[in-house]
Design an enzyme around this catalytic site. Sequence first.
Site, mmCIF file in Angstrom:
data_model
loop_
_atom_site.group_PDB
_atom_site.id
_atom_site.type_symbol
_atom_site.label_atom_id
_atom_site.label_comp_id
_atom_site.label_asym_id
_atom_site.label_seq_id
_atom_site.Cartn_x
_atom_site.Cartn_y
_atom_site.Cartn_z
ATOM 1 N N GLU A 34 0.793 -1.236 0.000
ATOM 2 C CA GLU A 34 0.000 0.000 0.000
ATOM 3 C C GLU A 34 0.819 1.277 0.000
ATOM 4 O O GLU A 34 0.373 2.303 -0.493
ATOM 5 C CB GLU A 34 -0.977 0.006 1.175
ATOM 6 C CG GLU A 34 -0.343 -0.140 2.521
ATOM 7 C CD GLU A 34 -1.321 -0.565 3.595
ATOM 8 O OE1 GLU A 34 -0.968 -0.395 4.766
ATOM 9 O OE2 GLU A 34 -2.407 -1.057 3.304
ATOM 10 N N HIS A 63 -6.167 2.332 6.205
ATOM 11 C CA HIS A 63 -5.930 1.534 7.416
ATOM 12 C C HIS A 63 -6.210 2.347 8.679
ATOM 13 O O HIS A 63 -5.449 2.335 9.638
ATOM 14 C CB HIS A 63 -4.511 0.969 7.445
ATOM 15 C CG HIS A 63 -4.410 -0.257 8.293
ATOM 16 N ND1 HIS A 63 -3.384 -1.139 8.174
ATOM 17 C CD2 HIS A 63 -5.212 -0.766 9.255
ATOM 18 C CE1 HIS A 63 -3.535 -2.129 9.036
ATOM 19 N NE2 HIS A 63 -4.646 -1.915 9.700
#
Length: 190
Positions: A140, A157
Amino acid sequence: RYRKLHRFDDTGLGGVELYGKTLGVIGTGRIGRHSIRIGTGFGMRVLAFDVLPDQALAAEMGFQYRALPQVLANADFVTLHVPLIEGTRHLIDSEALAATKPGAILVNTSRGGVVDTQALKGALASGRLRGAGLDVLEDERATYHDFGEANVVVTPHLGWYTEGARDRILQISLDNVRAWMAGDPTHRVA
């Protein structure tokens, strides 16, 4: 639409009913257990997979353990709660996605590497999956993952990041410092 067209309109805003659907929980640790509680609270049937099934927990909480392929084949929603270790890297790959119930929705809040991103894109593009909710992505920080027009919600997240959670973490930290200063440390790591 309201702001742009100055019209109150519900076009395209229909949701998905949870009641009576099947929730597949992969990993029944602390967070997986909370997901089970939420699912049963919505009147969902819960199937779970864990490498260390806890049958007493299943009886207490009212869910059933099944093999991973059975969970995937029967769940309308699949939520992932496993650590990223060698055995879970790409746990959800093209084979797992091919075994997933057509039209299911996948939610990953664990670690990005648990899902093979290219396989996920393929399952979304083919319509095998109805959509995905991703709080984590594979690589990511280094890679932008373009899901095109697929029904995907991506968060950075921080699905946990609420005022209440921040306040609770701060309070626990302060309590730990106070306990340590009083000579009675808590939450010790042996």
